[in-house]
Design a protein around this motif. Structure first.
Motif, PDB file in Angstrom:
ATOM      1  N   HIS A 148      51.008  29.906  55.482  1.00 19.03           N
ATOM      2  CA  HIS A 148      50.164  29.263  54.483  1.00 19.03           C
ATOM      3  C   HIS A 148      49.106  30.264  54.098  1.00 19.03           C
ATOM      4  CE1 HIS A 148      52.574  25.819  56.232  1.00 19.03           C
ATOM      5  NE2 HIS A 148      52.512  25.423  55.011  1.00 19.03           N
ATOM      6  N   ALA A 149      48.508  30.824  54.958  1.00 15.45           N
ATOM      7  CA  ALA A 149      47.289  31.652  54.929  1.00 15.45           C
ATOM      8  C   ALA A 149      47.799  32.999  54.055  1.00 15.45           C
ATOM      9  CB  ALA A 149      46.499  32.113  56.094  1.00 15.45           C
ATOM     10  N   ALA A 150      48.992  33.560  54.278  1.00 10.49           N
ATOM     11  CA  ALA A 150      49.406  34.646  53.436  1.00 10.49           C
ATOM     12  C   ALA A 150      49.827  34.224  52.248  1.00 10.49           C
ATOM     13  CB  ALA A 150      50.666  35.206  54.311  1.00 10.49           C
ATOM     14  N   ALA A 151      50.266  33.012  51.884  1.00 10.94           N
ATOM     15  CA  ALA A 151      50.655  32.445  50.662  1.00 10.94           C
ATOM     16  C   ALA A 151      49.462  32.487  49.870  1.00 10.94           C
ATOM     17  CB  ALA A 151      51.192  31.052  50.769  1.00 10.94           C
ATOM     18  N   ILE A 152      48.334  32.019  50.449  1.00 11.05           N
ATOM     19  CA  ILE A 152      47.042  31.689  49.554  1.00 11.05           C
ATOM     20  C   ILE A 152      46.753  33.179  49.103  1.00 11.05           C
ATOM     21  CG2 ILE A 152      44.667  31.350  49.727  1.00 11.05           C
ATOM     22  CD1 ILE A 152      45.070  29.315  51.891  1.00 11.05           C
ATOM     23  N   THR A 153      46.929  34.336  50.141  1.00  8.78           N
ATOM     24  CA  THR A 153      46.758  35.694  49.464  1.00  8.78           C
ATOM     25  C   THR A 153      47.678  36.236  48.497  1.00  8.78           C
ATOM     26  OG1 THR A 153      46.135  36.292  51.625  1.00  8.78           O
ATOM     27  CG2 THR A 153      46.576  38.041  50.067  1.00  8.78           C
ATOM     28  N   PHE A 154      48.843  35.816  48.438  1.00  9.96           N
ATOM     29  CA  PHE A 154      49.918  36.222  47.167  1.00  9.96           C
ATOM     30  C   PHE A 154      49.544  35.424  46.004  1.00  9.96           C
ATOM     31  CE2 PHE A 154      52.586  37.650  50.977  1.00  9.96           C
ATOM     32  CZ  PHE A 154      52.600  39.040  50.623  1.00  9.96           C
ATOM     33  N   ALA A 155      49.294  33.950  46.434  1.00  9.04           N
ATOM     34  CA  ALA A 155      48.991  33.231  45.198  1.00  9.04           C
ATOM     35  C   ALA A 155      47.815  33.615  44.429  1.00  9.04           C
ATOM     36  CB  ALA A 155      48.985  31.676  45.565  1.00  9.04           C
ATOM     37  N   CYS A 156      46.754  34.119  45.088  1.00  3.09           N
ATOM     38  CA  CYS A 156      45.361  34.412  44.371  1.00  3.09           C
ATOM     39  C   CYS A 156      45.627  35.841  44.076  1.00  3.09           C
ATOM     40  CB  CYS A 156      44.339  34.235  45.248  1.00  3.09           C
ATOM     41  SG  CYS A 156      43.733  32.719  45.526  1.00  3.09           S
ATOM     42  N   MET A 157      46.463  36.734  44.413  1.00  2.00           N
ATOM     43  CA  MET A 157      46.713  38.019  43.787  1.00  2.00           C
ATOM     44  C   MET A 157      47.333  37.629  42.326  1.00  2.00           C
ATOM     45  SD  MET A 157      48.205  40.059  46.930  1.00  2.00           S
ATOM     46  CE  MET A 157      49.072  41.399  45.897  1.00  2.00           C
ATOM     47  N   GLY A 158      48.358  36.825  42.426  1.00  2.00           N
ATOM     48  CA  GLY A 158      48.833  36.394  41.035  1.00  2.00           C
ATOM     49  C   GLY A 158      47.818  35.749  39.989  1.00  2.00           C
ATOM     50  N   PHE A 159      47.117  34.957  40.470  1.00  2.65           N
ATOM     51  CA  PHE A 159      45.991  34.385  39.762  1.00  2.65           C
ATOM     52  C   PHE A 159      45.260  35.497  39.191  1.00  2.65           C
ATOM     53  CE2 PHE A 159      46.408  30.298  42.197  1.00  2.65           C
ATOM     54  CZ  PHE A 159      47.479  30.006  41.774  1.00  2.65           C
ATOM     55  N   GLU A 160      44.675  36.381  40.013  1.00  7.04           N
ATOM     56  CA  GLU A 160      43.909  37.680  39.540  1.00  7.04           C
ATOM     57  C   GLU A 160      44.529  38.407  38.357  1.00  7.04           C
ATOM     58  OE1 GLU A 160      42.183  41.162  41.941  1.00  7.04           O
ATOM     59  OE2 GLU A 160      41.341  39.149  42.749  1.00  7.04           O
ATOM     60  N   ALA A 161      45.844  38.559  38.553  1.00  7.09           N
ATOM     61  CA  ALA A 161      46.668  39.527  37.582  1.00  7.09           C
ATOM     62  C   ALA A 161      46.617  38.637  36.250  1.00  7.09           C
ATOM     63  CB  ALA A 161      47.937  39.888  38.223  1.00  7.09           C
ATOM     64  N   VAL A 162      46.828  37.297  36.550  1.00  3.35           N
ATOM     65  CA  VAL A 162      47.011  36.597  35.203  1.00  3.35           C
ATOM     66  C   VAL A 162      45.477  36.508  34.443  1.00  3.35           C
ATOM     67  CG1 VAL A 162      47.175  34.405  34.195  1.00  3.35           C
ATOM     68  CG2 VAL A 162      48.923  35.075  35.910  1.00  3.35           C
ATOM     69  N   ALA A 163      44.519  36.396  35.180  1.00  3.18           N
ATOM     70  CA  ALA A 163      43.305  36.548  34.693  1.00  3.18           C
ATOM     71  C   ALA A 163      42.933  37.915  34.065  1.00  3.18           C
ATOM     72  CB  ALA A 163      42.108  36.051  35.719  1.00  3.18           C
ATOM     73  N   LEU A 164      43.247  38.956  34.667  1.00  2.00           N
ATOM     74  CA  LEU A 164      43.104  40.202  34.052  1.00  2.00           C
ATOM     75  C   LEU A 164      43.778  40.422  32.783  1.00  2.00           C
ATOM     76  CD1 LEU A 164      42.036  42.861  34.462  1.00  2.00           C
ATOM     77  CD2 LEU A 164      44.214  43.478  35.546  1.00  2.00           C
ATOM     78  N   PHE A 165      44.836  40.092  32.423  1.00  2.00           N
ATOM     79  CA  PHE A 165      45.634  40.298  31.587  1.00  2.00           C
ATOM     80  C   PHE A 165      45.182  39.292  30.453  1.00  2.00           C
ATOM     81  CE2 PHE A 165      48.746  42.620  34.406  1.00  2.00           C
ATOM     82  CZ  PHE A 165      48.460  43.525  33.472  1.00  2.00           C
ATOM     83  N   ALA A 166      44.855  37.964  30.808  1.00  2.00           N
ATOM     84  CA  ALA A 166      44.463  36.899  29.797  1.00  2.00           C
ATOM     85  C   ALA A 166      42.960  37.431  29.290  1.00  2.00           C
ATOM     86  CB  ALA A 166      44.246  35.615  30.587  1.00  2.00           C
ATOM     87  N   ALA A 167      42.005  38.143  30.035  1.00  2.00           N
ATOM     88  CA  ALA A 167      40.898  38.532  29.489  1.00  2.00           C
ATOM     89  C   ALA A 167      40.991  39.795  28.525  1.00  2.00           C
ATOM     90  CB  ALA A 167      39.994  38.998  30.589  1.00  2.00           C
TER      91      ALA A 167
END
Length: 504
Positions: A148-167
């Motif tokens: 679950h701790a590793a899943a948090i890392t992968f999920a937030c990596m995806g959120f960060e990429a989405v936020a980057l391209f959204a900006a």
């Protein structure tokens, strides 16, 4: 640490509920978190942007590598807020020595690529043990929640990429539809832009925005998982419940003693000075200890060990030396980091060659199937549809007050010249911007500037109903022959043209 001061409702939660608890903590205290984050992260990001302006990719890499240091400031705010004391940004920055003292070097070196970083951070920063104790403590607390701790890392990596391209997409959406006014960005490069630059300075701003939105959430979710795990293993919720019971017993015992003293004082002529006894408290404490010693409240942990096949298990076997454990852990972390670096380089090379392969195939297919169009956006661009002297006819239309018709004729003549004189491969579906991009490799700098000016005047007249000044239009008419009335191209389809020579 006083558990009774906790601002959370401690109870047994699943790992996913623990991550939701971290998100709720972020939402509850986000003003203090964001003030502290911007106070610590903003000046460093600005400094790196100024120093690495000509190499913006280096600024992004350094900001990414230094993330664990800024995460510690967020965790400092959260760890105080859960006990009812929300620190300010100035107070947090003053405590930077305590924040960066334990484990910061390891977070930037051999633990940098650890996928459980947000879960391990509270152990090294808040508990403050040695490196060996951190590993042992993380192994105990991480049982059943490591994935679950590793899943948090992968999920937030995806959120960060989405936020980057959204900006980037939002800025691109509100930018005028003009190639010279549109700033270059990573999103434009990935979508097939003409520039060979992978990362531009504006991408540093997009990256800072994305990280500032997602990274505090990442730290809060790891901290929530850490809090719930300690609650489950150490029985914090049970301890708090027993303390509340003990406090109630104490208050009742004190009330009974006061009542007894009052009755004794008022009921006897010779007052009796009774002292409150701690017998009830002592009995309550014995009962609590008796309950806690029951088998239902025993603590347990899972232990995994390696041994040779066929070797009988020996509980008295000698543990390997500490230096050997340290060497094995270091080699494992180095191998993990090397694997991530190799994977990142391989992915970058794959994207680079895939982009070149797709562009080359699209270009080859375009060259093989190209047929000069007769119309572009509804405009007839055949040479026979135009007058012999385009500038003279445009000047005559301008003299009769037909400004729109004059600019339309100049624009049609320019498109026809690009196709049939200069060999530019325009399509019937091209817009004005597409025609500008296609003409850039062929026209020289002066001719390209003139064509941009002509297109700008035409669009202002056709779409915005804004008529340029007569003097400006006369100047455009006078310069048309200078830049666009070159000698006709050969009719041989295999003859070299300026476009083919540039591409070769």
């Amino acid at each position: 640490m006083r558990l009774e001061d906790l601002a959370l409702n401690l109870r047994s939660r699943t790992p996913w509920e623990a991550t939701d608890l971290g998100a709720l903590m972020y939402r509850q205290w986000w003003p203090a978190i964001m003030r502290t984050w911007l106070a610590a992260y903003g000046p460093v990001a600005l400094l790196l942007f100024a120093v690495c302006y000509r190499q913006p990719w280096l600024a992004i890499v350094l900001l990414w590598w230094l993330k664990p240091l800024f995460d510690r400031f967020v965790l400092h705010v959260l760890s105080r807020a859960v006990f009812g004391a929300v620190p300010g940004a100035a107070e947090t920055l003053k405590a930077w020595r305590d924040i960066l003292r334990d484990g910061a070097w390891g977070d930037l070196t051999y633990r940098r690529f650890n996928l459980r970083r947000s879960f391990r951070l509270p152990i090294s920063q808040l508990e403050g043990p040695s490196s060996k104790s951190v590993s042992e403590r993380a192994a105990v607390l991480g049982q059943r929640v490591g994935g679950h701790a590793a899943a948090i890392t992968f999920a937030c990596m995806g959120f960060e990429a989405v936020a980057l391209f959204a900006a980037e997409g939002m800025v691109d959406f509100f930018t005028p539809d003009d190639p010279q006014a549109r700033p270059f960005s990573l999103l434009a490069w990935l979508s097939g832009g003409d520039s060979d630059q992978l990362i531009a300075p504006v991408d540093v701003l997009y990256y800072v925005i994305a990280v500032s939105l997602i990274e505090p959430l990442y730290v809060a979710q790891g901290f929530g998982l850490y809090m719930v795990r300690r609650t489950l293993l150490e029985g914090w919720d049970i301890e708090i419940g027993f303390r509340r019971i003990a406090n109630r017993f104490a208050r009742r015992a004190a009330a009974a003693a006061v009542l007894f003293v009052g009755l004794a004082t008022g009921g006897f002529a010779d007052p009796v000075h009774a002292q409150p006894s701690a017998t009830s408290l002592h009995k309550a404490r014995e009962q609590i200890e008796e309950v806690m010693s029951a088998p239902e409240f025993e603590r347990y942990r899972d232990v995994q060990t390696w041994r040779w096949k066929g070797q009988p298990s020996d509980p008295q076997r000698q543990e390997p030396p500490a230096w050997l454990k340290w060497l094995a852990t270091s080699l494992a972390e180095i191998a993990r980091a090397s694997a991530w670096i190799v994977a990142f380089v391989a992915l970058a090379l794959l994207l680079w060659y895939l982009r070149r392969f797709v562009s080359r195939d699209a270009e080859s297919a375009s060259n093989a199937a190209y047929v000069p169009p007769t119309e572009i956006a509804g405009m007839d661009v055949r040479p026979e549809s135009l007058p012999d002297d385009v500038p003279a006819e445009a000047r005559a239309l301008l003299g009769r007050g037909a400004v729109r018709e004059a600019l339309s004729l100049l624009y049609r003549g320019a498109l026809s010249a690009l196709i049939h004189r200069y060999g530019v491969e325009l399509r019937d579906s091209y817009t004005e911007n597409d025609c500008l991009r296609a003409s850039e490799p062929v026209l020289n700098e002066q001719a390209s500037d003139y064509f941009v000016r002509l297109v700008t005047d035409w669009r202002a007249c056709a779409y915005a109903d804004h008529m340029p000044q007569t003097g400006e239009i006369e100047q455009v008419i006078a310069q048309w022959s200078t830049y666009l009335a070159g000698p006709p191209a050969s009719t041989d389809p295999n003859a070299p043209t300026p476009l083919r020579e540039a591409m070769a």
